[in-house]
Design a protein around this motif. Sequence first.
Motif, PDB file in Angstrom:
ATOM      1  N   PRO A  93     -14.632 -31.575 -35.937  1.00  0.00           N
ATOM      2  CA  PRO A  93     -14.390 -32.482 -35.782  1.00  0.00           C
ATOM      3  C   PRO A  93     -13.438 -33.179 -36.957  1.00  0.00           C
ATOM      4  CG  PRO A  93     -16.788 -32.629 -35.863  1.00  0.00           C
ATOM      5  CD  PRO A  93     -16.371 -31.213 -35.969  1.00  0.00           C
ATOM      6  N   ARG A  94     -12.477 -33.949 -36.570  1.00  0.00           N
ATOM      7  CA  ARG A  94     -11.779 -34.491 -37.590  1.00  0.00           C
ATOM      8  C   ARG A  94     -11.404 -35.844 -37.060  1.00  0.00           C
ATOM      9  NH1 ARG A  94     -13.887 -31.358 -40.012  1.00  0.00           N
ATOM     10  NH2 ARG A  94     -12.960 -29.593 -41.491  1.00  0.00           N
ATOM     11  N   ALA A  95     -11.062 -36.807 -37.641  1.00  0.00           N
ATOM     12  CA  ALA A  95     -10.770 -38.089 -37.408  1.00  0.00           C
ATOM     13  C   ALA A  95      -9.245 -38.213 -36.976  1.00  0.00           C
ATOM     14  CB  ALA A  95     -10.687 -39.089 -38.332  1.00  0.00           C
ATOM     15  N   SER A  96      -8.929 -39.122 -35.965  1.00  0.00           N
ATOM     16  CA  SER A  96      -7.556 -39.195 -35.581  1.00  0.00           C
ATOM     17  C   SER A  96      -7.466 -40.636 -35.429  1.00  0.00           C
ATOM     18  CB  SER A  96      -7.491 -38.535 -34.019  1.00  0.00           C
ATOM     19  OG  SER A  96      -6.471 -38.982 -33.256  1.00  0.00           O
ATOM     20  N   GLN A  97      -6.130 -41.203 -35.810  1.00  0.00           N
ATOM     21  CA  GLN A  97      -5.906 -42.380 -35.906  1.00  0.00           C
ATOM     22  C   GLN A  97      -5.859 -43.070 -34.541  1.00  0.00           C
ATOM     23  OE1 GLN A  97      -2.319 -43.101 -38.313  1.00  0.00           O
ATOM     24  NE2 GLN A  97      -3.390 -42.900 -40.088  1.00  0.00           N
ATOM     25  N   SER A  98      -5.441 -42.396 -33.427  1.00  0.00           N
ATOM     26  CA  SER A  98      -5.253 -42.797 -32.099  1.00  0.00           C
ATOM     27  C   SER A  98      -6.134 -42.360 -31.155  1.00  0.00           C
ATOM     28  CB  SER A  98      -3.756 -42.105 -31.540  1.00  0.00           C
ATOM     29  OG  SER A  98      -3.936 -40.696 -31.482  1.00  0.00           O
ATOM     30  N   HIS A  99      -7.159 -41.496 -31.519  1.00  0.00           N
ATOM     31  CA  HIS A  99      -8.114 -41.057 -30.519  1.00  0.00           C
ATOM     32  C   HIS A  99      -9.684 -41.258 -31.226  1.00  0.00           C
ATOM     33  CE1 HIS A  99      -5.221 -39.821 -27.591  1.00  0.00           C
ATOM     34  NE2 HIS A  99      -4.625 -39.053 -28.656  1.00  0.00           N
ATOM     35  N   GLY A 100      -9.732 -41.566 -32.464  1.00  0.00           N
ATOM     36  CA  GLY A 100     -11.121 -41.810 -33.045  1.00  0.00           C
ATOM     37  C   GLY A 100     -11.420 -40.133 -33.456  1.00  0.00           C
ATOM     38  N   GLU A 101     -12.574 -39.706 -33.416  1.00  0.00           N
ATOM     39  CA  GLU A 101     -13.022 -38.607 -33.925  1.00  0.00           C
ATOM     40  C   GLU A 101     -13.017 -37.499 -32.662  1.00  0.00           C
ATOM     41  OE1 GLU A 101     -16.626 -40.229 -31.883  1.00  0.00           O
ATOM     42  OE2 GLU A 101     -15.306 -41.031 -33.410  1.00  0.00           O
ATOM     43  N   THR A 102     -12.164 -36.701 -32.930  1.00  0.00           N
ATOM     44  CA  THR A 102     -11.925 -35.697 -31.996  1.00  0.00           C
ATOM     45  C   THR A 102     -12.265 -34.193 -32.427  1.00  0.00           C
ATOM     46  OG1 THR A 102      -9.391 -35.339 -32.563  1.00  0.00           O
ATOM     47  CG2 THR A 102      -9.848 -37.160 -31.103  1.00  0.00           C
ATOM     48  N   VAL A 103     -12.128 -33.273 -31.310  1.00  0.00           N
ATOM     49  CA  VAL A 103     -12.185 -31.902 -31.526  1.00  0.00           C
ATOM     50  C   VAL A 103     -10.915 -31.128 -30.897  1.00  0.00           C
ATOM     51  CG1 VAL A 103     -14.720 -31.778 -31.990  1.00  0.00           C
ATOM     52  CG2 VAL A 103     -13.831 -31.450 -29.785  1.00  0.00           C
ATOM     53  N   CYS A 104     -10.586 -29.869 -31.309  1.00  0.00           N
ATOM     54  CA  CYS A 104      -9.541 -29.279 -30.674  1.00  0.00           C
ATOM     55  C   CYS A 104     -10.473 -27.887 -29.943  1.00  0.00           C
ATOM     56  CB  CYS A 104      -8.512 -28.916 -31.576  1.00  0.00           C
ATOM     57  SG  CYS A 104      -7.110 -27.811 -30.707  1.00  0.00           S
ATOM     58  N   ILE A 105     -10.173 -27.783 -28.745  1.00  0.00           N
ATOM     59  CA  ILE A 105     -11.034 -26.526 -28.038  1.00  0.00           C
ATOM     60  C   ILE A 105     -10.232 -25.690 -27.617  1.00  0.00           C
ATOM     61  CG2 ILE A 105     -12.475 -26.236 -25.970  1.00  0.00           C
ATOM     62  CD1 ILE A 105     -13.473 -28.510 -27.725  1.00  0.00           C
ATOM     63  N   ALA A 106     -10.736 -24.393 -27.896  1.00  0.00           N
ATOM     64  CA  ALA A 106      -9.926 -22.948 -27.645  1.00  0.00           C
ATOM     65  C   ALA A 106     -10.709 -22.581 -26.422  1.00  0.00           C
ATOM     66  CB  ALA A 106      -9.832 -21.993 -28.691  1.00  0.00           C
ATOM     67  N   ALA A 107     -10.055 -22.206 -25.183  1.00  0.00           N
ATOM     68  CA  ALA A 107     -10.676 -21.698 -24.046  1.00  0.00           C
ATOM     69  C   ALA A 107      -9.925 -20.688 -23.423  1.00  0.00           C
ATOM     70  CB  ALA A 107     -11.143 -22.696 -23.115  1.00  0.00           C
ATOM     71  N   ILE A 108     -10.510 -19.880 -22.497  1.00  0.00           N
ATOM     72  CA  ILE A 108      -9.655 -19.091 -21.678  1.00  0.00           C
ATOM     73  C   ILE A 108      -9.838 -19.185 -20.168  1.00  0.00           C
ATOM     74  CG2 ILE A 108      -9.661 -16.428 -21.038  1.00  0.00           C
ATOM     75  CD1 ILE A 108     -10.577 -15.705 -23.726  1.00  0.00           C
ATOM     76  N   ASP A 109      -8.697 -19.406 -19.349  1.00  0.00           N
ATOM     77  CA  ASP A 109      -8.786 -19.850 -18.146  1.00  0.00           C
ATOM     78  C   ASP A 109      -9.230 -18.880 -17.138  1.00  0.00           C
ATOM     79  OD1 ASP A 109      -6.616 -18.709 -17.544  1.00  0.00           O
ATOM     80  OD2 ASP A 109      -5.317 -20.345 -17.787  1.00  0.00           O
ATOM     81  N   MET A 110      -9.142 -19.103 -15.915  1.00  0.00           N
ATOM     82  CA  MET A 110      -9.729 -18.134 -14.868  1.00  0.00           C
ATOM     83  C   MET A 110      -8.498 -17.218 -14.556  1.00  0.00           C
ATOM     84  SD  MET A 110     -12.391 -19.869 -14.655  1.00  0.00           S
ATOM     85  CE  MET A 110     -13.373 -18.970 -13.693  1.00  0.00           C
ATOM     86  N   ASN A 111      -7.451 -17.117 -15.164  1.00  0.00           N
ATOM     87  CA  ASN A 111      -6.481 -16.054 -15.136  1.00  0.00           C
ATOM     88  C   ASN A 111      -6.501 -15.203 -16.532  1.00  0.00           C
ATOM     89  OD1 ASN A 111      -5.396 -16.851 -12.506  1.00  0.00           O
ATOM     90  ND2 ASN A 111      -4.392 -18.648 -13.510  1.00  0.00           N
ATOM     91  N   GLY A 112      -7.371 -15.449 -17.325  1.00  0.00           N
ATOM     92  CA  GLY A 112      -7.485 -14.857 -18.589  1.00  0.00           C
ATOM     93  C   GLY A 112      -6.504 -15.246 -19.663  1.00  0.00           C
ATOM     94  N   LYS A 113      -5.846 -16.272 -19.488  1.00  0.00           N
ATOM     95  CA  LYS A 113      -4.875 -16.955 -20.394  1.00  0.00           C
ATOM     96  C   LYS A 113      -5.599 -17.985 -21.348  1.00  0.00           C
ATOM     97  CE  LYS A 113      -1.611 -14.562 -18.218  1.00  0.00           C
ATOM     98  NZ  LYS A 113      -0.952 -13.317 -18.983  1.00  0.00           N
ATOM     99  N   TRP A 114      -5.295 -17.806 -22.643  1.00  0.00           N
ATOM    100  CA  TRP A 114      -5.695 -18.838 -23.555  1.00  0.00           C
ATOM    101  C   TRP A 114      -5.275 -20.261 -23.190  1.00  0.00           C
ATOM    102  CZ3 TRP A 114      -9.492 -18.511 -27.083  1.00  0.00           C
ATOM    103  CH2 TRP A 114      -9.746 -17.144 -27.468  1.00  0.00           C
ATOM    104  N   VAL A 115      -6.040 -21.307 -23.375  1.00  0.00           N
ATOM    105  CA  VAL A 115      -5.449 -22.884 -23.391  1.00  0.00           C
ATOM    106  C   VAL A 115      -5.956 -23.318 -24.616  1.00  0.00           C
ATOM    107  CG1 VAL A 115      -5.273 -22.835 -20.847  1.00  0.00           C
ATOM    108  CG2 VAL A 115      -7.565 -23.303 -21.773  1.00  0.00           C
ATOM    109  N   ARG A 116      -5.320 -24.470 -25.062  1.00  0.00           N
ATOM    110  CA  ARG A 116      -5.894 -25.359 -26.100  1.00  0.00           C
ATOM    111  C   ARG A 116      -6.004 -26.697 -25.674  1.00  0.00           C
ATOM    112  NH1 ARG A 116      -2.208 -24.230 -29.318  1.00  0.00           N
ATOM    113  NH2 ARG A 116      -3.195 -22.676 -30.782  1.00  0.00           N
TER     114      ARG A 116
END
Length: 261
Positions: A24-47
């Motif tokens: 987690p890192r601080a964001s001026q507009s969103h507060g403390e945020t995280v970036c998520i890497a995931a794989i969708d149901m079609n096998g494609k990467w999403v951020r």
Amino acid sequence: MSSAPEGSHEHKDDEAFIIVKAAPRASQSHGETVCIAAIDMNGKWVRLYPVSFRHLADGQKFGRWDRISYRWRKATSDQRVESRRVDQDSIEIKGKLKEGERHSFLSRAAVSSLKAEWDQGRSLAILNCEIIDFWHEPQTAEELRRQEDVYDNMRRQNDFFSKGNLIPREACPHVFKYRYRDADGIHIGTCQDWETEATFLHRRRDLGSEAAALDWMAEKFGVEFPRKGMVLAMGTHRRWEGQWLINGVLRANPVTQMTML
């Protein structure tokens, strides 16, 4: 599931399996945020971003391997093809990938060349590679102070220590690095994984010794995982074009052939 609405500001519904949560890192507009890497149901990467765990209900606080549903629209400030701007109020945990299916799931998604992924316009990958070395380096005093300042600012926010909050209460004093070889050659990368940092802090607490915790990390991440089989979750830097970062370390049994899902 619905396809990516290129250039659209309309929200779409989708589901994905969580693979990596960045530290987690601080964001001026969103507060403390995280970036998520995931794989969708079609096998494609999403951020998926921005996700603020402080503002998620307890039942929405997902972890690795959870299958979540969410609503999203095309990111406007991040042009990487996988990036999706999430309506975090819509996040719902739907289930979890079974433990017995995880190794084959990762193996099917793994690739051996980051250059080839970049040439195809991709910015996320599971990398099947040879681990040559693993080591730690102390954070510089300046970087450690900067990160502590970030966390101090977070603590001053209302209900920061609300029940179920997952934001770390201290900065990790070490960075963990790998030297690895893929189809393109030998590289050195710093691990950005939230769970790797948290693992060290937990082991230091449980073992009562920083030296013992570092020894444990070296054995687990540098010897045991490479021997049993592991892959690196990789992602490119948003601003530094073509620079790949180690976003996560995952156990995966070796297979004869690695292909994309």
